[in-house]
Design a protein around this motif. Structure first.
Motif, PDB file in Angstrom:
ATOM      1  N   MET A 109      46.828  48.117  27.555  1.00 19.62           N
ATOM      2  CA  MET A 109      47.631  48.460  26.395  1.00 19.62           C
ATOM      3  C   MET A 109      46.699  48.556  25.183  1.00 19.62           C
ATOM      4  N   ALA A 110      46.275  49.766  24.873  1.00 25.69           N
ATOM      5  CA  ALA A 110      45.385  49.995  23.734  1.00 25.69           C
ATOM      6  C   ALA A 110      46.155  49.841  22.429  1.00 25.69           C
ATOM      7  N   ARG A 111      45.492  49.259  21.450  1.00 23.76           N
ATOM      8  CA  ARG A 111      46.121  49.035  20.144  1.00 23.76           C
ATOM      9  C   ARG A 111      45.525  50.018  19.143  1.00 23.76           C
ATOM     10  N   THR A 112      46.348  50.953  18.696  1.00 22.85           N
ATOM     11  CA  THR A 112      45.927  51.957  17.724  1.00 22.85           C
ATOM     12  C   THR A 112      46.675  51.706  16.424  1.00 22.85           C
ATOM     13  N   PRO A 113      45.976  51.546  15.299  1.00 23.06           N
ATOM     14  CA  PRO A 113      46.665  51.362  14.020  1.00 23.06           C
ATOM     15  C   PRO A 113      47.100  52.703  13.427  1.00 23.06           C
ATOM     16  N   SER A 114      48.118  52.642  12.584  1.00 27.02           N
ATOM     17  CA  SER A 114      48.523  53.851  11.867  1.00 27.02           C
ATOM     18  C   SER A 114      47.448  54.215  10.851  1.00 27.02           C
ATOM     19  N   ASN A 115      47.393  55.492  10.496  1.00 26.59           N
ATOM     20  CA  ASN A 115      46.432  55.973   9.509  1.00 26.59           C
ATOM     21  C   ASN A 115      46.861  55.574   8.099  1.00 26.59           C
ATOM     22  N   ALA A 133      50.489  61.181  11.852  1.00 25.42           N
ATOM     23  CA  ALA A 133      50.932  60.066  12.693  1.00 25.42           C
ATOM     24  C   ALA A 133      49.831  59.752  13.702  1.00 25.42           C
ATOM     25  N   ALA A 134      49.671  58.485  14.019  1.00 23.70           N
ATOM     26  CA  ALA A 134      48.592  58.075  14.917  1.00 23.70           C
ATOM     27  C   ALA A 134      49.069  57.293  16.128  1.00 23.70           C
ATOM     28  N   CYS A 135      50.176  56.569  15.960  1.00 28.08           N
ATOM     29  CA  CYS A 135      50.574  55.633  17.012  1.00 28.08           C
ATOM     30  C   CYS A 135      52.083  55.628  17.176  1.00 28.08           C
ATOM     31  N   THR A 136      52.513  54.951  18.239  1.00 30.36           N
ATOM     32  CA  THR A 136      53.934  54.709  18.452  1.00 30.36           C
ATOM     33  C   THR A 136      54.128  53.205  18.566  1.00 30.36           C
ATOM     34  N   PRO A 137      54.951  52.621  17.706  1.00 30.63           N
ATOM     35  CA  PRO A 137      55.721  53.255  16.639  1.00 30.63           C
ATOM     36  C   PRO A 137      54.876  53.450  15.373  1.00 30.63           C
ATOM     37  N   ASP A 138      55.224  54.463  14.606  1.00 31.01           N
ATOM     38  CA  ASP A 138      54.600  54.739  13.309  1.00 31.01           C
ATOM     39  C   ASP A 138      55.750  55.027  12.343  1.00 31.01           C
ATOM     40  N   PHE A 139      55.876  54.199  11.316  1.00 32.08           N
ATOM     41  CA  PHE A 139      57.022  54.236  10.403  1.00 32.08           C
ATOM     42  C   PHE A 139      56.641  54.874   9.066  1.00 32.08           C
ATOM     43  N   PHE A 140      57.408  55.871   8.645  1.00 33.04           N
ATOM     44  CA  PHE A 140      57.223  56.552   7.362  1.00 33.04           C
ATOM     45  C   PHE A 140      58.541  56.448   6.603  1.00 33.04           C
ATOM     46  N   LEU A 141      58.541  55.751   5.472  1.00 34.98           N
ATOM     47  CA  LEU A 141      59.748  55.594   4.655  1.00 34.98           C
ATOM     48  C   LEU A 141      59.573  56.389   3.367  1.00 34.98           C
ATOM     49  N   ASP A 146      56.993  44.502  11.553  1.00 34.18           N
ATOM     50  CA  ASP A 146      56.770  43.078  11.275  1.00 34.18           C
ATOM     51  C   ASP A 146      55.530  42.648  12.056  1.00 34.18           C
ATOM     52  N   ASP A 147      55.263  41.347  12.115  1.00 32.29           N
ATOM     53  CA  ASP A 147      54.071  40.847  12.795  1.00 32.29           C
ATOM     54  C   ASP A 147      54.245  40.679  14.310  1.00 32.29           C
ATOM     55  N   SER A 148      55.436  40.919  14.839  1.00 30.14           N
ATOM     56  CA  SER A 148      55.685  40.754  16.266  1.00 30.14           C
ATOM     57  C   SER A 148      55.021  41.875  17.060  1.00 30.14           C
ATOM     58  N   ARG A 149      54.405  41.499  18.164  1.00 25.61           N
ATOM     59  CA  ARG A 149      53.797  42.439  19.105  1.00 25.61           C
ATOM     60  C   ARG A 149      54.160  41.968  20.508  1.00 25.61           C
ATOM     61  N   PRO A 150      54.084  42.845  21.497  1.00 25.10           N
ATOM     62  CA  PRO A 150      54.362  42.387  22.860  1.00 25.10           C
ATOM     63  C   PRO A 150      53.483  41.188  23.221  1.00 25.10           C
ATOM     64  N   ASN A 151      54.096  40.159  23.693  1.00 24.49           N
ATOM     65  CA  ASN A 151      53.427  38.957  24.202  1.00 24.49           C
ATOM     66  C   ASN A 151      52.686  38.125  23.165  1.00 24.49           C
ATOM     67  N   GLN A 190      50.089  47.318   2.320  1.00 24.19           N
ATOM     68  CA  GLN A 190      50.991  47.473   3.445  1.00 24.19           C
ATOM     69  C   GLN A 190      50.178  47.395   4.728  1.00 24.19           C
ATOM     70  N   LYS A 191      50.591  46.493   5.621  1.00 21.47           N
ATOM     71  CA  LYS A 191      49.891  46.349   6.900  1.00 21.47           C
ATOM     72  C   LYS A 191      50.211  47.547   7.776  1.00 21.47           C
ATOM     73  N   PRO A 192      49.205  48.171   8.364  1.00 22.87           N
ATOM     74  CA  PRO A 192      49.483  49.325   9.225  1.00 22.87           C
ATOM     75  C   PRO A 192      50.280  48.921  10.458  1.00 22.87           C
ATOM     76  N   SER A 193      51.056  49.860  10.941  1.00 26.47           N
ATOM     77  CA  SER A 193      51.719  49.671  12.221  1.00 26.47           C
ATOM     78  C   SER A 193      50.645  49.698  13.305  1.00 26.47           C
ATOM     79  N   VAL A 194      50.942  49.093  14.435  1.00 32.46           N
ATOM     80  CA  VAL A 194      50.019  49.081  15.571  1.00 32.46           C
ATOM     81  C   VAL A 194      50.828  49.438  16.810  1.00 32.46           C
ATOM     82  N   GLY A 195      50.254  50.276  17.643  1.00 33.06           N
ATOM     83  CA  GLY A 195      50.933  50.647  18.876  1.00 33.06           C
ATOM     84  C   GLY A 195      50.028  51.460  19.765  1.00 33.06           C
ATOM     85  N   CYS A 196      50.633  52.172  20.706  1.00 32.64           N
ATOM     86  CA  CYS A 196      49.891  53.077  21.569  1.00 32.64           C
ATOM     87  C   CYS A 196      49.558  54.329  20.777  1.00 32.64           C
ATOM     88  N   SER A 197      48.435  54.946  21.083  1.00 32.83           N
ATOM     89  CA  SER A 197      48.083  56.189  20.400  1.00 32.83           C
ATOM     90  C   SER A 197      49.054  57.290  20.809  1.00 32.83           C
TER      91      SER A 197
END
Length: 184
Positions: free
Chosen positions: A1-7, A119-127, A141-146, A173-180
């Motif tokens: 599970m690669a961790r890619t941050p949002s741009n 957009a760089a990752c899933t999930p990537d939130f734009f408000l 938020d700060d929750s991540r799988p496991n 603002q902390k970037p989102s982190v997810g799969c690319s």
């Protein structure tokens, strides 16, 4: 599970427009069609990402909590379905039904929309605010799988509250982190 941050994208950037097909309704939507009177949340996500699957219950609660307050909510999947057939439009429809996603879930076949949003990752939130200017681009938020931290949606909820109730928002603002995003 690669961790890619949002741009990092400058706040105040205008929302790129799009015209994409909704896998829930088969209607085509533009940004203008889905924007809310108070603002608009654009979420890049997909069916198979463990980060998305982890946060999906909170995404759905946020959509349900804030749409009645004038927030437009839309999700977009831009993954390459040749390499990731589990993200095909047909399976997006099924995924939305199974998970009770009742906001538009659009398929970005050409990946042009993901590129326009950077957009760089899933999930990537734009408000975006009601002038279509980027107000928040960060994590749920700060929750991540496991990682043992329960889902709260605290970062995104704080941003939405600030937007709706005209409060100031922390520029950090902390970037989102997810799969690319799975590019072609």
């Amino acid at each position: 599970m690669a961790r890619t941050p949002s741009n990092i994208i400058p706040l105040g950037t205008i929302a790129p427009d799009f015209h994409l097909k909704d896998t829930n309704s088969n209607n085509e939507y533009s940004f203008e069609d889905v924007k809310g009177s108070k603002g608009t949340l654009v979420i890049f996500m997909c069916n198979h990402c463990p980060f998305v699957l982890h946060v999906l219950p909170e995404i759905i609660m946020i959509a349900n909590d804030y749409r009645v307050q004038g927030l437009g909510v839309i999700a977009i999947s831009s993954n390459d379905i040749e390499k990731y057939p589990e993200d095909s439009p047909e399976l997006m429809t099924e995924f939305a039904f199974e998970n009770k996603i009742d906001f538009p879930y659009l398929f970005d076949k050409t990946q042009e929309v993901a590129k326009a949003y950077d957009a760089a990752c899933t999930p990537d939130f734009f408000l975006y605010d009601n002038q279509d200017l980027l107000f928040y681009h960060g994590q749920l938020d700060d929750s991540r799988p496991n990682n043992g931290i329960p889902l709260s949606g605290s970062d995104l909820r704080s941003a939405i509250d600030a937007l709706i109730y005209n409060r100031s928002l922390n520029e950090q603002q902390k970037p989102s982190v997810g799969c690319s995003i799975k590019w072609k």
